[in-house]
Design a protein around this motif. Structure first.
Motif, PDB file in Angstrom:
ATOM      1  N   VAL A 154     -22.518 -18.590  -8.445  1.00 33.57           N
ATOM      2  CA  VAL A 154     -21.216 -18.951  -8.985  1.00 33.57           C
ATOM      3  C   VAL A 154     -20.774 -20.257  -8.336  1.00 33.57           C
ATOM      4  N   ASN A 155     -20.031 -21.036  -9.089  1.00 28.29           N
ATOM      5  CA  ASN A 155     -19.517 -22.309  -8.601  1.00 28.29           C
ATOM      6  C   ASN A 155     -18.160 -22.105  -7.935  1.00 28.29           C
ATOM      7  N   TYR A 156     -18.015 -22.577  -6.710  1.00 32.10           N
ATOM      8  CA  TYR A 156     -16.769 -22.447  -5.970  1.00 32.10           C
ATOM      9  C   TYR A 156     -16.233 -23.826  -5.591  1.00 32.10           C
ATOM     10  N   TRP A 157     -14.909 -23.894  -5.486  1.00 30.35           N
ATOM     11  CA  TRP A 157     -14.233 -25.123  -5.077  1.00 30.35           C
ATOM     12  C   TRP A 157     -13.384 -24.851  -3.850  1.00 30.35           C
ATOM     13  N   GLY A 158     -13.350 -25.842  -2.965  1.00 27.54           N
ATOM     14  CA  GLY A 158     -12.451 -25.787  -1.831  1.00 27.54           C
ATOM     15  C   GLY A 158     -11.195 -26.586  -2.122  1.00 27.54           C
ATOM     16  N   GLN A 159     -10.277 -26.544  -1.174  1.00 29.39           N
ATOM     17  CA  GLN A 159      -9.081 -27.369  -1.320  1.00 29.39           C
ATOM     18  C   GLN A 159      -9.475 -28.806  -1.029  1.00 29.39           C
TER      19      GLN A 159
END
Length: 120
Positions: A107-112
């Motif tokens: 899965v693709n995750y993003w940080g702040q």
């Protein structure tokens, strides 16, 4: 899963910064990590990515000035920014494609984001 980016700041043209991104949570494996950026009024764009095998990809605008590296054992990626220009001013976002414990597909995750400002 969370991604925590750090290392942004304000520098003069020609200066350097080092961004870090740490992934945490129940992570089984990391396929790739990367950095994107978004300048005011513009769309988010790719800066650099690195795979678990070490293959890197850079935007033409940063190639030769920025270097991405990773230590996936520490679930961390780094972006060394050298020879910074005012046009590099943007919010830099950490990204990761990873598989959580108990999951089958990545899965693709993003940080702040972390803000980089280049100005004299």
């Amino acid at each position: 899963v969370q991604l925590q980016a750090s290392g942004g700041g304000s520098v003069q043209p020609g200066g350097s910064l080092r961004l870090s991104c740490v992934a945490s949570g129940s992570i089984f494996s990391i396929n790739r990590m990367g950095w994107y950026r978004q300048a005011p009024g513009q769309q988010r764009e790719l800066v650099a990515t690195i795979t678990s095998g070490g293959t890197t990809n850079y935007a033409d605008s940063v190639r030769g000035r920025f270097t991405i590296s990773r230590d996936f054992a520490k679930k961390t990626s780094y972006l060394q920014l050298n020879s910074l220009k005012p046009s590099d001013t943007a919010v830099y976002y950490c990204n990761a494609g990873l598989t959580s414990v108990g999951s089958v597909y990545p899965v693709n995750y993003w940080g702040q984001g972390t803000l980089v400002t280049v100005s004299s």
